[in-house]
Design a protein around this motif. Structure first.
Motif, PDB file in Angstrom:
ATOM      1  N   GLU A 186       0.837  -1.186   0.000  1.00  0.00           N
ATOM      2  CA  GLU A 186       0.000   0.000   0.000  1.00  0.00           C
ATOM      3  C   GLU A 186       0.881   1.248   0.000  1.00  0.00           C
ATOM      4  O   GLU A 186       1.946   1.271   0.607  1.00  0.00           O
ATOM      5  N   PRO A 187       0.452   2.305  -0.676  1.00  0.00           N
ATOM      6  CA  PRO A 187       1.213   3.550  -0.655  1.00  0.00           C
ATOM      7  C   PRO A 187       1.321   4.092   0.760  1.00  0.00           C
ATOM      8  O   PRO A 187       0.415   3.964   1.579  1.00  0.00           O
TER       9      PRO A 187
ATOM     10  N   SER B 230      -0.901  12.040  -0.342  1.00  0.00           N
ATOM     11  CA  SER B 230      -2.275  11.881  -0.823  1.00  0.00           C
ATOM     12  C   SER B 230      -2.314  11.853  -2.345  1.00  0.00           C
ATOM     13  O   SER B 230      -3.057  11.066  -2.948  1.00  0.00           O
TER      14      SER B 230
ATOM     15  N   ARG C 163      -1.197   8.435  -3.475  1.00  0.00           N
ATOM     16  CA  ARG C 163      -2.225   7.398  -3.320  1.00  0.00           C
ATOM     17  C   ARG C 163      -3.294   7.510  -4.396  1.00  0.00           C
ATOM     18  O   ARG C 163      -3.782   6.491  -4.895  1.00  0.00           O
TER      19      ARG C 163
END
Length: 234
Positions: A133-134, A194, A197
């Protein structure tokens, strides 16, 4: 997050001038024994500050130069060492090549070479390994992408200017200035995280049909509904 997303491999960039440090390497090496060598040299470097009556901006510029040169030298020899270790690991128990072609042929296995499948039988299958996951904050690659997107060819100059500005703020003899510099860095890193992602989620969408057909060497019968009957087949 789609576990079947295909993420391209992104190698480390080359060092500028052949010996300057890169953020991509040190973002991964800070929590490894490689950083011990860097901080050992940094302890000696900071002790030199007491011998010379340097003002705060001279200390900031000196540390940035020290990080670029000393960190680059540590990175250079660490890369060479890790590359040699990788070659030895891939080579197996024997690293010396055979003396002649006859010896190489004698050591080669006698198993027949399997035939490659036709282009019509190949199907592009995405990797089913779960992708990480980022992270919450931006990575070094995300910072580089942001600078390139904002400044284009002047990304390197803009990144150097921001590093110098942050270094001057950290060495400035005022705690509010240091706190504001860290807060600005944190907010910017969270914003870029952000953005990273969102890019990762956009990259996880379904691959276009044309790309699948090009990778498979031709139209895919499963995509075209080969199992369904048509009036002509009846």
């Amino acid at each position: 997050m789609d576990s079947q997303r295909i993420t391209p491999y992104r190698p480390l960039p080359p060092q500028r001038l052949g010996f300057l440090a890169t953020n991509q390497f040190w973002s991964r090496a800070w929590l490894t024994p490689i950083s011990i060598v860097f901080w050992a040299g940094a302890a000696v470097f900071f002790s030199v500050f007491d011998l010379f009556a340097l003002v705060w901006w001279q200390q900031a510029l000196g540390f940035l130069a020290f990080y670029g040169v000393w960190g680059g030298l540590v990175e250079r020899y660490s890369r060479r060492y890790l590359a040699r270790q990788r070659v030895r690991a891939l080579a197996g128990p024997r690293t010396d090549p055979p003396q002649s072609l006859a010896a190489a042929a004698a050591e080669a296995p006698s198993r027949p070479i399997p035939e490659l499948p036709d282009a019509s039988s190949r199907v592009l299958v995405p990797s089913r390994e779960p992708q990480p996951e980022p992270s919450l904050v931006a990575t070094a690659e995300t910072w580089d992408d942001a600078y390139e997107k904002l400044f284009g060819r002047g990304a390197a100059v803009a990144q150097l200017a921001s590093n110098v500005a942050f270094g001057l703020a950290i060495f400035y003899p005022s705690w509010p200035v240091k706190l504001l510099a860290f807060l600005a860095l944190l907010v910017t890193s969270l914003g870029l995280g952000s953005w990273q992602r969102r890019r990762a989620m956009a990259a996880g969408v379904e691959v276009p049909r044309e790309a699948l057909e090009a990778g498979a060497g031709g139209p895919n019968p499963e995509l075209d509904g080969a199992g369904s009957e048509t009036p002509k087949d009846r």
